[in-house]
Design an enzyme around this catalytic site. Structure first.
Site, PDB file in Angstrom:
ATOM      1  N   LEU A  13      -2.514   7.325  14.996  1.00  0.00           N
ATOM      2  CA  LEU A  13      -1.157   7.872  14.962  1.00  0.00           C
ATOM      3  C   LEU A  13      -1.149   9.299  14.445  1.00  0.00           C
ATOM      4  O   LEU A  13      -0.340  10.119  14.882  1.00  0.00           O
ATOM      5  CB  LEU A  13      -0.258   6.991  14.097  1.00  0.00           C
ATOM      6  CG  LEU A  13       0.040   5.597  14.627  1.00  0.00           C
ATOM      7  CD1 LEU A  13       1.051   4.895  13.730  1.00  0.00           C
ATOM      8  CD2 LEU A  13       0.539   5.639  16.056  1.00  0.00           C
ATOM      9  N   TYR A 134      -2.379  -6.376   3.369  1.00  0.00           N
ATOM     10  CA  TYR A 134      -1.965  -5.095   3.954  1.00  0.00           C
ATOM     11  C   TYR A 134      -0.441  -4.957   3.891  1.00  0.00           C
ATOM     12  O   TYR A 134       0.092  -3.924   3.471  1.00  0.00           O
ATOM     13  CB  TYR A 134      -2.448  -5.012   5.400  1.00  0.00           C
ATOM     14  CG  TYR A 134      -1.810  -3.919   6.204  1.00  0.00           C
ATOM     15  CD1 TYR A 134      -2.117  -2.587   5.959  1.00  0.00           C
ATOM     16  CD2 TYR A 134      -0.893  -4.212   7.218  1.00  0.00           C
ATOM     17  CE1 TYR A 134      -1.519  -1.571   6.703  1.00  0.00           C
ATOM     18  CE2 TYR A 134      -0.301  -3.206   7.961  1.00  0.00           C
ATOM     19  CZ  TYR A 134      -0.610  -1.893   7.701  1.00  0.00           C
ATOM     20  OH  TYR A 134      -0.016  -0.898   8.427  1.00  0.00           O
ATOM     21  N   LYS A 138       2.213  -2.304   1.795  1.00  0.00           N
ATOM     22  CA  LYS A 138       3.322  -1.534   2.359  1.00  0.00           C
ATOM     23  C   LYS A 138       4.622  -1.830   1.613  1.00  0.00           C
ATOM     24  O   LYS A 138       5.452  -0.935   1.409  1.00  0.00           O
ATOM     25  CB  LYS A 138       3.462  -1.830   3.850  1.00  0.00           C
ATOM     26  CG  LYS A 138       2.288  -1.325   4.686  1.00  0.00           C
ATOM     27  CD  LYS A 138       2.069   0.172   4.508  1.00  0.00           C
ATOM     28  CE  LYS A 138       0.962   0.710   5.376  1.00  0.00           C
ATOM     29  NZ  LYS A 138       0.785   2.176   5.220  1.00  0.00           N
ATOM     30  N   CYS A 164       2.689   0.892  17.878  1.00  0.00           N
ATOM     31  CA  CYS A 164       2.679   2.188  18.556  1.00  0.00           C
ATOM     32  C   CYS A 164       1.407   2.333  19.370  1.00  0.00           C
ATOM     33  O   CYS A 164       0.379   2.833  18.889  1.00  0.00           O
ATOM     34  CB  CYS A 164       2.819   3.319  17.540  1.00  0.00           C
ATOM     35  SG  CYS A 164       3.240   4.915  18.296  1.00  0.00           S
TER      36      CYS A 164
END
Length: 264
Positions: A13, A134, A138, A164
């Site tokens: 990204l 994970y 976040k 994405c």
């Protein structure tokens, strides 16, 4: 003058944004723990381990906006997640406080809310229900961002990124897919806004069906233009078979929710 730091610039990204944001700001400073291509016009390239507080402060210094994409982007051991995502994000916010950076875009994830069922429409006030260590990292980043806004006035938009990729890889991603064009326009909206306060945005294109409602952050003016509907007749989408009792199908986090604990 707008000076932007992009962490994780060497990741997938990050590379997308490096290309799509080129020339948009007075300075685009690119940081990653890995090697990157040399700086182009309007760019600076710095190598930075997010677990190194001094290196992070040097990378942030002089930038007013931070696009924090750096860190581990998949499930891993606690030690790896701790250094890259938890300690690393803390170092970014501490550096922002010390250097008086005004705004952060924090690349959160749909895995921070991955244990909500697919039939539950979520908005920015949805309860954190991480589906992995994970996802926990976040959620930590979002709570940390809230703290730094309330206590120090550092604005943050937490973007719970969906999927994405160039195209949806399965039927789950028909809901979570985010095109690179829509991601770039979201980033530009966050940087350009007069004020964002503390906000949570779901990073998904204008897909059907929809699991996420962004009306609480409509003030950003972001309107996704793409839709996963363009891929609805792709063979891998049409021919996919699913079990409604499979946790990967029941929960929004998909395979992350279905997977066992990484350390086992």
């Amino acid at each position: 003058m707008t000076r932007v730091l992009l962490t994780g610039a060497g990741g997938e990204l990050g590379r997308v944004l490096r290309q799509s944001l080129a020339g948009s700001y007075d300075l685009l400073r690119l940081s990653d723990v890995s090697d990157m291509d040399p700086a182009g016009p309007g760019e600076e390239v710095v190598r930075c381990d997010l677990a190194d507080a001094e290196a992070v402060q040097a990378a942030v210094d002089g930038c007013d906006t931070i696009l924090h994409l750096g860190g581990m982007s998949v499930e891993s051991t606690f030690e790896i997640i701790l250094n890259s995502n938890i300690r690393g994000t803390y170092n970014v916010y501490e550096a922002a406080r010390k250097t008086r950076a005004r705004r952060v875009l924090f690349a959160s994830s749909n895995h921070a809310i991955g244990f909500h069922t697919r039939e539950t429409l979520l908005d920015a006030s949805a309860e954190l229900r991480p589906d992995s260590i994970y996802g926990v990292s976040k959620g930590f980043g979002e709570i940390l961002a809230r703290y730094y806004f309330d206590k120090f006035g550092i604005e943050t938009v937490c973007v719970r990124i969906g999927s994405c990729f160039e195209m949806p890889m399965n039927r789950r991603m028909m809901s979570t897919w985010l095109s690179s064009r829509d991601f770039t326009s979201l980033v530009k909206s966050v940087v350009a806004a007069d004020r964002v306060g503390f906000a949570v945005v779901y990073g998904a294109s204008d897909n059907e069906p929809q699991w996420w409602d962004n009306r609480q952050t409509a003030f950003l003016g972001w309107r996704p233009l793409d839709s996963s509907a363009a891929f609805s007749q792709e063979p891998h989408i049409v021919n996919e078979t699913t079990d409604p009792n499979d946790p990967a199908i029941k929960f929004q986090g998909g395979g992350f929710a279905a997977a066992g604990h990484f350390e086992d």
